[in-house]
Scaffold this motif. Structure first.
Motif, PDB file in Angstrom:
ATOM      1  N   ASP A  77       0.820  -1.217   0.000  1.00 25.75           N
ATOM      2  CA  ASP A  77       0.000   0.000   0.000  1.00 25.75           C
ATOM      3  C   ASP A  77       0.848   1.260   0.000  1.00 25.75           C
ATOM      4  O   ASP A  77       0.331   2.365   0.203  1.00 25.75           O
ATOM      5  CB  ASP A  77      -0.951  -0.004   1.198  1.00 25.75           C
ATOM      6  N   GLY A  78       2.157   1.102  -0.217  1.00 20.64           N
ATOM      7  CA  GLY A  78       3.050   2.251  -0.243  1.00 20.64           C
ATOM      8  C   GLY A  78       3.911   2.364   0.990  1.00 20.64           C
ATOM      9  O   GLY A  78       5.053   2.823   0.927  1.00 20.64           O
ATOM     10  N   SER A  79       3.386   1.943   2.151  1.00 22.50           N
ATOM     11  CA  SER A  79       4.161   2.016   3.385  1.00 22.50           C
ATOM     12  C   SER A  79       4.431   0.642   3.991  1.00 22.50           C
ATOM     13  O   SER A  79       5.387   0.475   4.741  1.00 22.50           O
ATOM     14  CB  SER A  79       3.461   2.891   4.423  1.00 22.50           C
ATOM     15  N   ALA A  85      10.438 -16.006  -3.533  1.00 18.87           N
ATOM     16  CA  ALA A  85      11.734 -15.945  -4.215  1.00 18.87           C
ATOM     17  C   ALA A  85      11.677 -15.161  -5.518  1.00 18.87           C
ATOM     18  O   ALA A  85      12.693 -14.595  -5.950  1.00 18.87           O
ATOM     19  CB  ALA A  85      12.245 -17.359  -4.482  1.00 18.87           C
ATOM     20  N   VAL A  86      10.509 -15.095  -6.161  1.00 10.88           N
ATOM     21  CA  VAL A  86      10.426 -14.467  -7.483  1.00 10.88           C
ATOM     22  C   VAL A  86       9.507 -13.249  -7.518  1.00 10.88           C
ATOM     23  O   VAL A  86       9.370 -12.621  -8.569  1.00 10.88           O
ATOM     24  CB  VAL A  86       9.942 -15.492  -8.537  1.00 10.88           C
ATOM     25  N   ASP A  87       8.890 -12.899  -6.399  1.00 13.16           N
ATOM     26  CA  ASP A  87       7.933 -11.793  -6.411  1.00 13.16           C
ATOM     27  C   ASP A  87       8.655 -10.441  -6.466  1.00 13.16           C
ATOM     28  O   ASP A  87       9.528 -10.159  -5.635  1.00 13.16           O
ATOM     29  CB  ASP A  87       7.053 -11.841  -5.163  1.00 13.16           C
ATOM     30  N   PRO A  88       8.310  -9.562  -7.410  1.00 14.47           N
ATOM     31  CA  PRO A  88       9.007  -8.272  -7.532  1.00 14.47           C
ATOM     32  C   PRO A  88       8.766  -7.335  -6.359  1.00 14.47           C
ATOM     33  O   PRO A  88       9.643  -6.531  -6.010  1.00 14.47           O
ATOM     34  CB  PRO A  88       8.465  -7.692  -8.845  1.00 14.47           C
ATOM     35  N   LEU A  89       7.583  -7.411  -5.724  1.00 17.14           N
ATOM     36  CA  LEU A  89       7.328  -6.557  -4.562  1.00 17.14           C
ATOM     37  C   LEU A  89       8.221  -6.955  -3.390  1.00 17.14           C
ATOM     38  O   LEU A  89       8.743  -6.090  -2.668  1.00 17.14           O
ATOM     39  CB  LEU A  89       5.855  -6.650  -4.160  1.00 17.14           C
ATOM     40  N   VAL A  90       8.410  -8.243  -3.183  1.00 15.55           N
ATOM     41  CA  VAL A  90       9.300  -8.711  -2.121  1.00 15.55           C
ATOM     42  C   VAL A  90      10.728  -8.288  -2.423  1.00 15.55           C
ATOM     43  O   VAL A  90      11.456  -7.795  -1.547  1.00 15.55           O
ATOM     44  CB  VAL A  90       9.208 -10.245  -1.962  1.00 15.55           C
ATOM     45  N   ALA A  91      11.164  -8.475  -3.664  1.00 16.86           N
ATOM     46  CA  ALA A  91      12.536  -8.119  -4.042  1.00 16.86           C
ATOM     47  C   ALA A  91      12.816  -6.633  -3.815  1.00 16.86           C
ATOM     48  O   ALA A  91      13.913  -6.250  -3.418  1.00 16.86           O
ATOM     49  CB  ALA A  91      12.775  -8.475  -5.503  1.00 16.86           C
ATOM     50  N   ARG A  92      11.790  -5.804  -4.029  1.00 14.05           N
ATOM     51  CA  ARG A  92      11.975  -4.358  -3.884  1.00 14.05           C
ATOM     52  C   ARG A  92      11.854  -3.898  -2.445  1.00 14.05           C
ATOM     53  O   ARG A  92      12.651  -3.075  -1.976  1.00 14.05           O
ATOM     54  CB  ARG A  92      10.945  -3.627  -4.745  1.00 14.05           C
ATOM     55  N   HIS A  93      10.862  -4.421  -1.725  1.00 10.03           N
ATOM     56  CA  HIS A  93      10.529  -3.874  -0.414  1.00 10.03           C
ATOM     57  C   HIS A  93      11.015  -4.712   0.776  1.00 10.03           C
ATOM     58  O   HIS A  93      11.087  -4.201   1.893  1.00 10.03           O
ATOM     59  CB  HIS A  93       9.011  -3.696  -0.304  1.00 10.03           C
ATOM     60  N   ILE A 135      -5.840 -18.364  13.877  1.00  6.36           N
ATOM     61  CA  ILE A 135      -5.115 -18.750  12.671  1.00  6.36           C
ATOM     62  C   ILE A 135      -4.288 -17.563  12.196  1.00  6.36           C
ATOM     63  O   ILE A 135      -4.777 -16.428  12.147  1.00  6.36           O
ATOM     64  CB  ILE A 135      -6.089 -19.181  11.555  1.00  6.36           C
ATOM     65  N   LEU A 136      -3.035 -17.804  11.856  1.00  3.94           N
ATOM     66  CA  LEU A 136      -2.190 -16.761  11.277  1.00  3.94           C
ATOM     67  C   LEU A 136      -2.666 -16.497   9.855  1.00  3.94           C
ATOM     68  O   LEU A 136      -2.761 -17.421   9.041  1.00  3.94           O
ATOM     69  CB  LEU A 136      -0.727 -17.213  11.294  1.00  3.94           C
ATOM     70  N   THR A 137      -2.975 -15.249   9.540  1.00  7.10           N
ATOM     71  CA  THR A 137      -3.548 -14.914   8.236  1.00  7.10           C
ATOM     72  C   THR A 137      -2.581 -14.185   7.308  1.00  7.10           C
ATOM     73  O   THR A 137      -2.673 -14.319   6.085  1.00  7.10           O
ATOM     74  CB  THR A 137      -4.802 -14.053   8.404  1.00  7.10           C
ATOM     75  N   ALA A 138      -1.670 -13.393   7.873  1.00  3.74           N
ATOM     76  CA  ALA A 138      -0.759 -12.616   7.028  1.00  3.74           C
ATOM     77  C   ALA A 138       0.391 -12.077   7.863  1.00  3.74           C
ATOM     78  O   ALA A 138       0.359 -12.105   9.102  1.00  3.74           O
ATOM     79  CB  ALA A 138      -1.492 -11.465   6.345  1.00  3.74           C
ATOM     80  N   ILE A 139       1.388 -11.581   7.161  1.00  9.01           N
ATOM     81  CA  ILE A 139       2.525 -10.906   7.778  1.00  9.01           C
ATOM     82  C   ILE A 139       2.709  -9.594   7.036  1.00  9.01           C
ATOM     83  O   ILE A 139       2.639  -9.560   5.798  1.00  9.01           O
ATOM     84  CB  ILE A 139       3.802 -11.762   7.666  1.00  9.01           C
ATOM     85  N   SER A 140       2.901  -8.509   7.755  1.00  8.47           N
ATOM     86  CA  SER A 140       3.164  -7.240   7.089  1.00  8.47           C
ATOM     87  C   SER A 140       4.481  -6.656   7.589  1.00  8.47           C
ATOM     88  O   SER A 140       4.873  -6.853   8.740  1.00  8.47           O
ATOM     89  CB  SER A 140       2.020  -6.252   7.308  1.00  8.47           C
ATOM     90  N   LEU A 141       5.140  -5.938   6.691  1.00  7.63           N
ATOM     91  CA  LEU A 141       6.472  -5.399   6.951  1.00  7.63           C
ATOM     92  C   LEU A 141       6.554  -3.967   6.443  1.00  7.63           C
ATOM     93  O   LEU A 141       5.934  -3.628   5.427  1.00  7.63           O
ATOM     94  CB  LEU A 141       7.539  -6.227   6.210  1.00  7.63           C
ATOM     95  N   PRO A 142       7.323  -3.121   7.119  1.00  7.55           N
ATOM     96  CA  PRO A 142       7.554  -1.788   6.560  1.00  7.55           C
ATOM     97  C   PRO A 142       8.378  -1.907   5.282  1.00  7.55           C
ATOM     98  O   PRO A 142       9.274  -2.747   5.195  1.00  7.55           O
ATOM     99  CB  PRO A 142       8.332  -1.065   7.665  1.00  7.55           C
ATOM    100  N   VAL A 143       8.050  -1.092   4.284  1.00  7.03           N
ATOM    101  CA  VAL A 143       8.817  -1.162   3.041  1.00  7.03           C
ATOM    102  C   VAL A 143      10.230  -0.630   3.295  1.00  7.03           C
ATOM    103  O   VAL A 143      10.465   0.188   4.180  1.00  7.03           O
ATOM    104  CB  VAL A 143       8.140  -0.360   1.919  1.00  7.03           C
ATOM    105  N   ALA A 144      11.163  -1.124   2.519  1.00  8.73           N
ATOM    106  CA  ALA A 144      12.559  -0.736   2.700  1.00  8.73           C
ATOM    107  C   ALA A 144      12.773   0.739   2.389  1.00  8.73           C
ATOM    108  O   ALA A 144      12.175   1.287   1.451  1.00  8.73           O
ATOM    109  CB  ALA A 144      13.448  -1.586   1.800  1.00  8.73           C
TER     110      ALA A 144
END
Length: 277
Positions: free
Chosen positions: A66-68, A82-90, A166-175
């Motif tokens: 979402d930008g943040s 391993a191949v997701d561009p959003l993960v690679a960037r953020h 149940i664990l549903t998701a994990i969120s992280l601050p973008v780099a």
């Protein structure tokens, strides 16, 4: 040895999964990738459990930003990270971690939610999520909860998830623009659990260091972080080794694991500074 289970049910949505979990009355287990659960069942470490298959729940899948914050659904496979561009960037630390997680077959089935919920101190993703200051999102009969990673891990295979959640998701601050994220670990063979490892994140606010395979849970190495923030990498290594009290087992002694953690930290610092370790 064959697994002993008390039944199998495929959940159609998150509410159905929660209802099945409640009906299990403490003897139900969530089945996602199954890379840890099935092994435990086969070794009869867990018997007579109702398996609740959540793999068809689309709400637990996908990677968005979402930008943040970067949000990763619990059912996201290691291979997808391993191949997701959003993960690679953020969150490049997660992408780098997939290079050292087990083997291709496990990466194709294992999920990030399962890895974090399992809370194996020798696993990479729990340490990465803490190093990145992530939030673990869980859902239960009373609604949703957001748990900071620093409050999530309790002990070996133990977290603050309630039995009916149940664990549903994990969120992280973008780099940040100048942020650096690295992981270094050492194992006897490719695909083995690391004897010791280090996740290192450098942000404007300071460094974050989390070790792998040297404690009963992922923890921030606060003393080493303070020394590194002060520009003293040698002091950071010394502080890390002094603070660690790793276990001895058939794979490595405590002293060897402590030494390896220091070596991995030196390599991680050299990686983010561009110097030679």
């Amino acid at each position: 040895m064959k697994a002993s289970v008390g039944g199998y049910a495929r959940a159609t949505d998150l509410r159905h999964a929660l209802d099945l979990l409640a009906a299990g009355d403490g003897s139900a287990r969530i089945l996602a990738g199954g890379q840890s659960l099935i092994a435990a069942l086969n070794m009869r470490l867990s018997t007579g459990d109702l398996l609740i298959d959540i793999n068809r729940i689309d709400a637990l899948k996908g990677i968005t930003c979402d930008g943040s914050r970067l949000r990763i659904g619990a059912l996201t496979r290691h291979a997808e990270i391993a191949v997701d561009p959003l993960v690679a960037r953020h969150a490049p630390l997660l992408r780098k971690a997939t290079d050292v997680i087990a083997h291709a077959a496990i990466r194709n089935r294992g999920t990030i939610g399962g890895a974090v919920a399992h809370a194996d101190p020798a696993a990479e993703f729990p340490a990465c999520v803490l190093a990145l200051d992530g939030i673990i999102h869980v859902e239960g009969p009373d609604g949703a909860r957001d748990i900071p990673a620093a409050d999530f891990f309790v002990d070996v295979f133990e977290t603050t998830i309630a039995p009916d959640e149940i664990l549903t998701a994990i969120s992280l601050p973008v780099a940040e623009p100048d942020e650096r994220q690295v992981i270094h670990e050492f194992g006897r063979r490719s695909g083995d659990y690391a004897l010791a490892g280090v996740c290192l994140v450098r942000r404007a606010a300071g460094h974050r260091i989390v070790c792998i395979s040297v404690a009963t849970r992922p923890e921030l190495a606060t003393a080493a972080m303070a020394r590194l923030d002060a520009g003293d990498p040698d002091g950071a290594v010394a502080a890390l080794e002094e603070a660690l009290d790793p276990p001895s087992d058939t794979q490595a002694t405590a002293a060897y694991r402590r030494h390896l953690a220091g070596v991995m930290l030196r390599r991680a610092v050299a990686d983010i500074t561009g110097e030679t370790a």
